[in-house]
Design a protein around this motif. Structure first.
Motif, PDB file in Angstrom:
ATOM      1  N   ASN A 154       0.803  -1.218   0.000  1.00 13.47           N
ATOM      2  CA  ASN A 154       0.000   0.000   0.000  1.00 13.47           C
ATOM      3  C   ASN A 154       0.838   1.271   0.000  1.00 13.47           C
ATOM      4  N   ALA A 155       0.243   2.341  -0.525  1.00  7.78           N
ATOM      5  CA  ALA A 155       0.739   3.705  -0.406  1.00  7.78           C
ATOM      6  C   ALA A 155      -0.484   4.582  -0.139  1.00  7.78           C
ATOM      7  N   TYR A 156      -0.262   5.779   0.412  1.00 12.93           N
ATOM      8  CA  TYR A 156      -1.383   6.636   0.795  1.00 12.93           C
ATOM      9  C   TYR A 156      -1.096   8.081   0.415  1.00 12.93           C
ATOM     10  N   LEU A 157      -2.066   8.717  -0.211  1.00  9.16           N
ATOM     11  CA  LEU A 157      -1.961  10.123  -0.589  1.00  9.16           C
ATOM     12  C   LEU A 157      -2.811  10.958   0.357  1.00  9.16           C
ATOM     13  N   VAL A 158      -2.207  12.007   0.922  1.00  5.81           N
ATOM     14  CA  VAL A 158      -2.921  12.951   1.791  1.00  5.81           C
ATOM     15  C   VAL A 158      -2.937  14.300   1.085  1.00  5.81           C
ATOM     16  N   ILE A 159      -4.126  14.855   0.926  1.00  2.00           N
ATOM     17  CA  ILE A 159      -4.306  16.110   0.180  1.00  2.00           C
ATOM     18  C   ILE A 159      -4.798  17.201   1.127  1.00  2.00           C
ATOM     19  N   GLY A 160      -3.981  18.247   1.281  1.00  2.00           N
ATOM     20  CA  GLY A 160      -4.383  19.404   2.066  1.00  2.00           C
ATOM     21  C   GLY A 160      -4.864  20.533   1.169  1.00  2.00           C
ATOM     22  N   GLU A 161      -5.183  21.651   1.774  1.00  3.27           N
ATOM     23  CA  GLU A 161      -5.681  22.793   1.003  1.00  3.27           C
ATOM     24  C   GLU A 161      -4.599  23.399   0.129  1.00  3.27           C
ATOM     25  N   GLN A 162      -3.345  23.320   0.579  1.00  2.00           N
ATOM     26  CA  GLN A 162      -2.250  23.899  -0.201  1.00  2.00           C
ATOM     27  C   GLN A 162      -1.246  22.872  -0.722  1.00  2.00           C
ATOM     28  N   ARG A 163      -1.033  21.795   0.014  1.00  9.64           N
ATOM     29  CA  ARG A 163       0.024  20.854  -0.358  1.00  9.64           C
ATOM     30  C   ARG A 163      -0.448  19.409  -0.224  1.00  9.64           C
ATOM     31  N   THR A 164       0.343  18.495  -0.838  1.00  9.78           N
ATOM     32  CA  THR A 164      -0.008  17.078  -0.856  1.00  9.78           C
ATOM     33  C   THR A 164       1.207  16.247  -0.446  1.00  9.78           C
ATOM     34  N   ALA A 165       0.951  15.058   0.079  1.00 10.79           N
ATOM     35  CA  ALA A 165       2.040  14.181   0.516  1.00 10.79           C
ATOM     36  C   ALA A 165       1.667  12.734   0.216  1.00 10.79           C
ATOM     37  N   LEU A 166       2.634  11.974  -0.280  1.00  5.14           N
ATOM     38  CA  LEU A 166       2.454  10.548  -0.542  1.00  5.14           C
ATOM     39  C   LEU A 166       3.263   9.762   0.482  1.00  5.14           C
ATOM     40  N   VAL A 167       2.590   8.941   1.278  1.00  9.20           N
ATOM     41  CA  VAL A 167       3.246   8.108   2.285  1.00  9.20           C
ATOM     42  C   VAL A 167       3.510   6.736   1.677  1.00  9.20           C
ATOM     43  N   ASP A 168       4.780   6.348   1.603  1.00  5.65           N
ATOM     44  CA  ASP A 168       5.251   5.145   0.919  1.00  5.65           C
ATOM     45  C   ASP A 168       4.990   5.255  -0.585  1.00  5.65           C
ATOM     46  N   THR A 169       5.583   4.345  -1.335  1.00  2.00           N
ATOM     47  CA  THR A 169       5.569   4.486  -2.796  1.00  2.00           C
ATOM     48  C   THR A 169       4.973   3.303  -3.531  1.00  2.00           C
ATOM     49  N   GLY A 170       4.657   2.220  -2.828  1.00  2.00           N
ATOM     50  CA  GLY A 170       4.217   1.011  -3.505  1.00  2.00           C
ATOM     51  C   GLY A 170       5.393   0.231  -4.071  1.00  2.00           C
TER      52      GLY A 170
END
Length: 275
Positions: free
Chosen positions: A36-52
């Motif tokens: 698994n990998a997880y994408l977190v989307i904020g109002e200004q920026r985004t982050a991907l946790v792990d890469t698969g």
């Protein structure tokens, strides 16, 4: 053989579940293993946790594009430099030239010298302001490598635990020890509460004792006390493991995982307590 869904699953506001499953055959049927990998989307920026896993590179890139919806990727947050967690970093760095790799990156320059200028070391306690929510880096109380790092999303209350809380769904018979038993097709994007049955201690213990061999020799009771304190301080609705379905019964899985670790420790090889 790799397999996976073509779309990311939205599990909470601003949080998407990406990745795929590795496919094998056991007990005369096809079984799968989450990466698994997880994408977190904020109002200004985004982050991907792990890469698969690199076997899912094209799937992960397509899922990420879809989930971003035209937004750029700002942060790459591998939980540690092992292939299932950081193996797609080169492809992601090239695809998203503005993204920086953050976290416990102390040795990443040895693996990726050509991208050394894209690394930003951040330790537990640091946070990424995504706008309207923060991704907080956490100490990994159950870890694979020394620089494993967990993360917590303040917006939706999701704790990303890397190899912690991993479990499988089909424990093999004693003569099938070399098989890679995992969940069956059709279960790749289900929450733990959507599975036909919740994860059992036996399923969690099987994966724990093989993926994290050190747990045979360490009593992790103190680690789980620290995890409970972490959860008290950081309200958590979902746990996102790297291997296994997303967990929506946090309290239940906490008890199951602790019991699994104790089972692995109690059944450790005799005479190896000094390891």
């Amino acid at each position: 053989m790799s397999t996976g869904t073509t779309s990311a699953r939205r599990i909470a506001d601003g949080v998407f579940w990406l990745g795929g499953c590795l496919s094998a055959f056991g007990h005369g049927e096809e079984v799968h293993y989450h990466v698994n990998a997880y994408l977190v989307i904020g109002e200004q920026r985004t982050a991907l946790v792990d890469t698969g896993d690199p076997a899912h590179r094209d799937v992960v890139l397509a899922q990420l594009d879809e989930a971003l919806g035209g937004r750029k990727l700002d942060y790459l947050v591998p939980t540690h430099p092992e292939i299932p967690h950081a193996g797609n970093l080169p492809a992601l760095i090239e695809r998203h030239p503005e993204a920086v790799v953050v976290g416990e990156t102390r040795d990443y320059h040895l693996h990726l010298p050509e991208f050394a200028d894209r690394l930003t070391p951040l330790g537990p306690g640091a946070s990424l302001d995504l706008g309207g929510r923060e991704l907080v880096l956490m100490p990994a109380h159950i870890r694979d490598l020394e620089n494993t790092t967990w993360a917590w999303d303040s917006g939706a209350g999701v704790l990303f635990v890397s190899d912690g809380f991993s479990y499988i769904h089909d424990v093999p018979a004693p003569d099938d020890e070399e098989d890679e038993p995992v969940h069956r097709p059709g279960q790749c994007r289900l929450l733990s509460g959507e599975m036909p049955e919740p994860p059992t201690v036996e399923q969690a213990a099987y994966g724990t004792g093989r993926a994290l061999y050190w747990t045979k020799f360490v009593d992790v009771s103190d680690a789980f006390t620290a995890i409970e304190e972490l959860l008290d301080a950081h309200p958590t609705r979902f746990i996102g493991p790297a291997h296994g379905n997303v967990i929506d019964d946090v309290d239940g899985m906490l008890r199951t995982s602790l019991a699994a670790h104790r089972a692995v420790y109690q059944n450790r090889p005799v005479g190896n307590d000094s390891l």
